[in-house]
Design a protein around this motif. Structure first.
Motif, PDB file in Angstrom:
ATOM      1  N   LEU A   1       0.822  -1.202   0.000  1.00  0.00           N
ATOM      2  CA  LEU A   1       0.000   0.000   0.000  1.00  0.00           C
ATOM      3  C   LEU A   1       0.863   1.261   0.000  1.00  0.00           C
ATOM      4  O   LEU A   1       0.531   2.254  -0.667  1.00  0.00           O
ATOM      5  N   VAL A   2       1.954   1.218   0.758  1.00  0.00           N
ATOM      6  CA  VAL A   2       2.853   2.370   0.783  1.00  0.00           C
ATOM      7  C   VAL A   2       3.471   2.583  -0.593  1.00  0.00           C
ATOM      8  O   VAL A   2       3.630   3.727  -1.063  1.00  0.00           O
ATOM      9  N   ARG A   3       3.826   1.500  -1.258  1.00  0.00           N
ATOM     10  CA  ARG A   3       4.404   1.634  -2.600  1.00  0.00           C
ATOM     11  C   ARG A   3       3.394   2.225  -3.581  1.00  0.00           C
ATOM     12  O   ARG A   3       3.747   3.052  -4.425  1.00  0.00           O
ATOM     13  N   ILE A   4       2.143   1.775  -3.465  1.00  0.00           N
ATOM     14  CA  ILE A   4       1.112   2.344  -4.335  1.00  0.00           C
ATOM     15  C   ILE A   4       0.967   3.835  -4.055  1.00  0.00           C
ATOM     16  O   ILE A   4       0.849   4.653  -4.978  1.00  0.00           O
ATOM     17  N   TYR A   5       0.985   4.189  -2.772  1.00  0.00           N
ATOM     18  CA  TYR A   5       0.869   5.604  -2.417  1.00  0.00           C
ATOM     19  C   TYR A   5       2.026   6.410  -2.996  1.00  0.00           C
ATOM     20  O   TYR A   5       1.828   7.518  -3.507  1.00  0.00           O
ATOM     21  N   GLN A   6       3.234   5.848  -2.919  1.00  0.00           N
ATOM     22  CA  GLN A   6       4.393   6.574  -3.437  1.00  0.00           C
ATOM     23  C   GLN A   6       4.329   6.695  -4.960  1.00  0.00           C
ATOM     24  O   GLN A   6       4.703   7.735  -5.520  1.00  0.00           O
ATOM     25  N   ARG A   7       3.859   5.652  -5.629  1.00  0.00           N
ATOM     26  CA  ARG A   7       3.767   5.712  -7.082  1.00  0.00           C
ATOM     27  C   ARG A   7       2.702   6.701  -7.540  1.00  0.00           C
ATOM     28  O   ARG A   7       2.868   7.376  -8.557  1.00  0.00           O
ATOM     29  N   ARG A   8       1.608   6.770  -6.795  1.00  0.00           N
ATOM     30  CA  ARG A   8       0.471   7.575  -7.227  1.00  0.00           C
ATOM     31  C   ARG A   8       0.288   8.812  -6.347  1.00  0.00           C
ATOM     32  O   ARG A   8      -0.809   9.355  -6.257  1.00  0.00           O
ATOM     33  N   ARG A   9       1.351   9.276  -5.724  1.00  0.00           N
ATOM     34  CA  ARG A   9       1.182  10.423  -4.845  1.00  0.00           C
ATOM     35  C   ARG A   9       0.741  11.672  -5.606  1.00  0.00           C
ATOM     36  O   ARG A   9       0.133  12.572  -5.033  1.00  0.00           O
ATOM     37  N   SER A  10       1.050  11.729  -6.892  1.00  0.00           N
ATOM     38  CA  SER A  10       0.584  12.872  -7.675  1.00  0.00           C
ATOM     39  C   SER A  10      -0.940  12.894  -7.735  1.00  0.00           C
ATOM     40  O   SER A  10      -1.563  13.962  -7.721  1.00  0.00           O
ATOM     41  N   VAL A  11      -1.564  11.701  -7.800  1.00  0.00           N
ATOM     42  CA  VAL A  11      -3.024  11.630  -7.787  1.00  0.00           C
ATOM     43  C   VAL A  11      -3.559  12.103  -6.434  1.00  0.00           C
ATOM     44  O   VAL A  11      -4.526  12.877  -6.359  1.00  0.00           O
ATOM     45  N   VAL A  12      -2.909  11.640  -5.350  1.00  0.00           N
ATOM     46  CA  VAL A  12      -3.345  12.028  -4.008  1.00  0.00           C
ATOM     47  C   VAL A  12      -3.247  13.538  -3.830  1.00  0.00           C
ATOM     48  O   VAL A  12      -4.205  14.204  -3.406  1.00  0.00           O
ATOM     49  N   TYR A  13      -2.087  14.085  -4.168  1.00  0.00           N
ATOM     50  CA  TYR A  13      -1.886  15.524  -3.978  1.00  0.00           C
ATOM     51  C   TYR A  13      -2.773  16.330  -4.925  1.00  0.00           C
ATOM     52  O   TYR A  13      -3.228  17.432  -4.577  1.00  0.00           O
ATOM     53  N   GLY A  14      -3.019  15.791  -6.115  1.00  0.00           N
ATOM     54  CA  GLY A  14      -3.899  16.496  -7.044  1.00  0.00           C
ATOM     55  C   GLY A  14      -5.318  16.590  -6.512  1.00  0.00           C
ATOM     56  O   GLY A  14      -5.952  17.655  -6.583  1.00  0.00           O
ATOM     57  N   ILE A  15      -5.839  15.469  -5.983  1.00  0.00           N
ATOM     58  CA  ILE A  15      -7.194  15.484  -5.431  1.00  0.00           C
ATOM     59  C   ILE A  15      -7.255  16.375  -4.196  1.00  0.00           C
ATOM     60  O   ILE A  15      -8.209  17.152  -4.013  1.00  0.00           O
ATOM     61  N   MET A  16      -6.225  16.294  -3.327  1.00  0.00           N
ATOM     62  CA  MET A  16      -6.198  17.150  -2.144  1.00  0.00           C
ATOM     63  C   MET A  16      -6.184  18.623  -2.537  1.00  0.00           C
ATOM     64  O   MET A  16      -6.906  19.449  -1.954  1.00  0.00           O
ATOM     65  N   THR A  17      -5.372  18.946  -3.528  1.00  0.00           N
ATOM     66  CA  THR A  17      -5.289  20.339  -3.964  1.00  0.00           C
ATOM     67  C   THR A  17      -6.616  20.805  -4.550  1.00  0.00           C
ATOM     68  O   THR A  17      -7.088  21.920  -4.279  1.00  0.00           O
ATOM     69  N   THR A  18      -7.235  19.947  -5.369  1.00  0.00           N
ATOM     70  CA  THR A  18      -8.510  20.314  -5.983  1.00  0.00           C
ATOM     71  C   THR A  18      -9.581  20.563  -4.928  1.00  0.00           C
ATOM     72  O   THR A  18     -10.295  21.582  -4.971  1.00  0.00           O
ATOM     73  N   ILE A  19      -9.701  19.640  -3.976  1.00  0.00           N
ATOM     74  CA  ILE A  19     -10.710  19.806  -2.929  1.00  0.00           C
ATOM     75  C   ILE A  19     -10.388  21.024  -2.067  1.00  0.00           C
ATOM     76  O   ILE A  19     -11.282  21.780  -1.668  1.00  0.00           O
ATOM     77  N   GLY A  20      -9.096  21.237  -1.772  1.00  0.00           N
ATOM     78  CA  GLY A  20      -8.717  22.411  -0.985  1.00  0.00           C
ATOM     79  C   GLY A  20      -9.055  23.710  -1.696  1.00  0.00           C
ATOM     80  O   GLY A  20      -9.587  24.644  -1.087  1.00  0.00           O
ATOM     81  N   VAL A  21      -8.773  23.770  -2.996  1.00  0.00           N
ATOM     82  CA  VAL A  21      -9.072  24.984  -3.762  1.00  0.00           C
ATOM     83  C   VAL A  21     -10.585  25.210  -3.831  1.00  0.00           C
ATOM     84  O   VAL A  21     -11.072  26.341  -3.667  1.00  0.00           O
ATOM     85  N   LEU A  22     -11.337  24.129  -4.074  1.00  0.00           N
ATOM     86  CA  LEU A  22     -12.794  24.267  -4.119  1.00  0.00           C
ATOM     87  C   LEU A  22     -13.346  24.719  -2.771  1.00  0.00           C
ATOM     88  O   LEU A  22     -14.302  25.519  -2.709  1.00  0.00           O
ATOM     89  N   THR A  23     -12.759  24.215  -1.683  1.00  0.00           N
ATOM     90  CA  THR A  23     -13.206  24.628  -0.353  1.00  0.00           C
ATOM     91  C   THR A  23     -12.916  26.101  -0.113  1.00  0.00           C
ATOM     92  O   THR A  23     -13.750  26.837   0.436  1.00  0.00           O
ATOM     93  N   ILE A  24     -11.729  26.538  -0.525  1.00  0.00           N
ATOM     94  CA  ILE A  24     -11.384  27.957  -0.367  1.00  0.00           C
ATOM     95  C   ILE A  24     -12.332  28.830  -1.179  1.00  0.00           C
ATOM     96  O   ILE A  24     -12.828  29.865  -0.707  1.00  0.00           O
ATOM     97  N   ILE A  25     -12.608  28.416  -2.418  1.00  0.00           N
ATOM     98  CA  ILE A  25     -13.534  29.182  -3.257  1.00  0.00           C
ATOM     99  C   ILE A  25     -14.922  29.226  -2.622  1.00  0.00           C
ATOM    100  O   ILE A  25     -15.577  30.277  -2.588  1.00  0.00           O
ATOM    101  N   TYR A  26     -15.361  28.088  -2.088  1.00  0.00           N
ATOM    102  CA  TYR A  26     -16.673  28.047  -1.440  1.00  0.00           C
ATOM    103  C   TYR A  26     -16.721  28.992  -0.236  1.00  0.00           C
ATOM    104  O   TYR A  26     -17.696  29.726  -0.046  1.00  0.00           O
TER     105      TYR A  26
END
Length: 748
Positions: free
Chosen positions: A14-39
């Motif tokens: 699971l840690v390896r998957i997280y490291q491989r796909r951390r761009s997906v994790v950070y992208g979703i976090m950033t998107t939700i964070g930006v949408l929350t700030i806009i809201y």
């Protein structure tokens, strides 16, 4: 056929998957964070006003019908009864009746919350839903179903009523963009609740008090008639008397007949009073009004049977249950819609409660009527006994006895009338019955800060929720991704370790110096070149009989880095002092000429086609021991040339003239050139590029090149991200910056 047993993923996986796909994790976090700030920036600030009310026990203030005959005022103090009362008041606070009163009194339809807002989902549903009857113009909110429904929905959405556990306090909260409006709603709603409680109790007892008033009118007339008769008798004749007076100063007349007459008079008076009171209960029961009977439950009339009092209390309890069930049903209809499967069950429960109420009212009606009939019969019996005694007294003492009797009857009748009138006035029936049991503790006050948006909470929720959703998205993307990414993927796919792993590199480009495009010359100490040297060593040791002399380098599809790898591998072999020949066997799209910066020359295709008598082999400038045979002109039949006897002969000759022959071949899957050449070489290197090669492609290419396990095929994972843990895990060390130094040739 090998059976692959899937194992459960471990924490490391699971840690390896997280490291491989951390761009997906950070992208979703950033998107939700930006949408929350806009809201938080664009949403309306909403203020929440809070009020507290106390529901007192019944009978704590004022007087009710239980006081009509001097009965003690008291209420049911059991926890269950208190909880029912508090829950009933909470449900009344959330009722449509109080909501409509508050909306109209404050003019909330003009408030920002109640104004129409365009909703794309609602607009879409309105297009397909059947149209109802529109509201008439210029009517009250009560008579406008569409406006009323929308206003009630907005009001109930912003209203929150919560009984405080373990107390008789109810907390009321209301949200609105205007803090003053939020406070005004709380105060108006609590005032309407108090008025509603007063009106309900007044209506419940008003009908009974009206009937009692009629009875008092008849009693007053009878008393006045008796008084007039006493005066006439006293004037017409004398009264037989003992000549003594009692302690009150009244003149006494006594005989056995008079004694019986007095007892009969007392019994008649008691029976009359009982008949009047039983009639009050019967009259209330005849109306069949459950609300009125529920209101009489806590004000039982003296003289009523214990069964009647219990039945009235049961009606009150059932009404409270009905109110709670109706509130729950309305809340479910608003929250889940009319298709909610539990609505039918809830409507069934409501119907059952109504049926129980109707049955209990029927029993009360029958019991009250029976009690009234018995009281009437008792009164008739007492009156008959009284009349007999009176007749005897008339015979015995004629006018004198009649005078005493009439005077006593008149006094008792007058006393009964005055006592009932006094009790009725003290109970307050004529002036409003009873004050409300709702006490305002904390009125609604305009809040200083908005309740929403709660920026810290929203941002923390966005970060945590974004991370969780990002992890889920990463695992989903990783499971759906069919590409080879890490060394573990390659080992799981082929059940063997790769021959080597090459890091992802930014290729140097120079228009003037072609050697700068070759990494083994431009940066011999790079990670890529070091990894290629390890592959060279592993390749030479891969076969126990003798090191392979002819090496085929290929890939599944184009763009996996095979030509770059084969050229740098050939240079490394030549730098080891071995005569090395690299042949561009990709007769369709050869690239060695461009990589080495050589102008167009005849090559392998010309040699195999018989257009060249001798191999047009060129020495690579600046690299000792390295020669190259270019692809040449593109022939019409590349596969036939590569499968020809001429190719086999020339390759056999090159094996004797050079220490190593490296064949840069075409991809395996688009064409069959590499499969044909594979039979003429000692070893084959299959390049699999990370995040480019798909698993089925790599697996199919490997099966074609293996020739049923008769040929050695080494796997090379190319383009690995140097930050990936599996890259360093494969080599057994982390990045420490260990490189060749031009200034220091020391050996560590």
């Amino acid at each position: 056929m090998d059976i692959q047993i899937e194992k459960d993923p471990t924490l490391r996986d699971l840690v390896r998957i997280y490291q491989r796909r951390r761009s997906v994790v950070y992208g979703i976090m950033t998107t939700i964070g930006v949408l929350t700030i806009i809201y938080c920036l664009v949403c309306t600030r909403r203020y929440e006003a809070t009020g507290l009310i106390q529901v007192q026990k019944q009978g704590m203030d004022g007087m009710g019908l239980e006081d009509l005959m001097g009965g003690a005022s008291g209420g049911d103090s059991s926890p269950l009864s208190a909880n029912i009362e508090i829950q009933t008041q909470a449900n009344i606070l959330q009722s449509d009746t109080l909501a409509l009163r508050t909306i109209e009194q404050l003019g909330l339809e003009q408030n920002q919350d109640f104004r129409p807002h365009w909703n794309p989902l609602g607009w879409a549903f309105e297009l397909v839903s059947p149209k109802g009857v529109g509201d008439p113009s210029g009517v009250k909110l009560e008579d406008a179903p569409v406006r009323r429904s929308k206003a009630l929905k907005v009001f109930s959405k912003n209203l929150k009523v919560k009984p405080v556990t373990g107390t008789r306090i109810i907390e009321i909260d209301y949200l609105n963009p205007d803090p003053k409006v939020a406070a005004a709603v709380i105060n108006t709603l609590t005032r309407n609740l108090s008025d509603y409680a007063y009106e309900t109790r007044f209506q419940a007892t008003n009908k009974a008090s009206q009937w009692l008033g009629d009875q008092l009118g008849d009693l007053r007339k009878d008393s006045e008639d008796l008084q007039a008769k006493v005066v006439n008798l006293q004037r017409e004749s004398g009264v037989y008397s003992l000549g003594t007076t009692d302690s009150t100063g009244r003149e006494q007349a006594y005989s056995g007949v008079l004694d019986r007459l007095q007892q009969a008079t007392t019994a008649l008076t008691t029976a009359t009073q009982n008949r009047i009171l039983k009639g009050a209960i019967s009259k209330a029961a005849e109306t069949g009004d459950a609300e009125m009977l529920s209101g009489l439950a806590g004000n039982a009339l003296p003289g009523a049977s214990a069964g009647a009092a219990t039945a009235l209390s049961l009606v009150q309890s059932l009404r409270q249950q009905q109110a709670a069930e109706q509130a729950t049903l309305k809340e479910a209809e608003v929250k889940y819609g009319p298709a909610y499967p539990k609505l039918s069950e809830m409507r069934g429960n409501l119907a059952g409660i109504q049926h129980s109420i109707d049955q209990e009212i029927g029993r009360i009606r029958g019991r009250a009527a029976s009690d009234f009939q018995i009281a009437t019969a008792t009164e008739a019996s007492a009156r008959k006994a009284y009349e007999n005694a009176k007749r005897e007294a008339d015979i015995l003492n004629n006018k004198a006895i009649e005078y005493v009797i009439v005077r006593q009857e008149a006094e008792q009748s007058r006393g009964l009338y005055e006592d009932l009138l006094k009790r009725l006035k003290e109970a307050g029936v004529l002036e409003g019955l009873k004050s409300s049991n709702i006490t305002l503790i904390d009125p609604g006050r305009a809040p200083a800060k908005p309740k929403t948006p709660n920026v810290p909470l929203y941002m923390m929720t966005a970060l945590v929720g974004g991370w969780v959703l990002g992890c889920c998205g990463a695992f989903l993307v990783d499971n759906l991704d069919n590409k080879v990414i890490s060394v573990d993927d390659l080992e799981d796919l082929f059940k063997l370790s790769p021959l080597g792993v090459l890091p992802k590199m930014e290729l140097p480009v120079s228009q003037t110096d072609p050697s700068k495009r070759i990494l083994a010359l431009a940066d011999p100490g790079s990670n890529y070149v070091e990894a290629l040297r390890s592959i060279k060593t592993a390749l030479l040791l891969s076969q126990t009989e003798a090191p392979p002399k002819t090496i085929l380098v290929t890939s599944s599809i184009a763009g996996e880095g095979k030509s770059f790898c084969s050229l740098n591998l050939a240079i490394i072999l030549a730098q080891g002092g071995r005569r090395t020949l690299i042949i561009d066997t990709d007769l369709r799209r050869g690239t060695l000429r461009q990589r080495l910066g050589i102008s167009h020359r005849p090559g392998l295709s010309d040699l195999l086609a018989g257009q060249q008598a001798t191999p047009p082999i060129l020495a690579v400038p600046g690299i000792d021991n390295l020669h190259v045979l270019l692809a040449g002109a593109t022939p019409p039949n590349p596969t036939d040339l590569l499968e020809s006897e001429s190719m086999k002969n020339w390759l056999h000759k090159f094996r004797h003239e050079y220490d190593f022959v490296v064949l840069d071949s075409a991809p395996v899957l688009p064409v069959t050139d590499s499969v044909a050449l594979n039979t003429l070489t000692d070893s084959t290197l299959l390049i699999v590029r990370s995040r480019v090669s798909e698993r089925p492609q790599a697996q199919r290419s490997y099966q074609l090149l293996r020739r049923d396990g008769q040929h050695y095929v080494g796997l090379i994972l190319n383009g690995m991200d140097v930050s990936d843990s599996s890259y360093y895990g494969y080599h057994g060390y982390r990045r420490h910056g260990y490189r060749y130094s031009e200034e220091d040739n020391r050996v560590d």
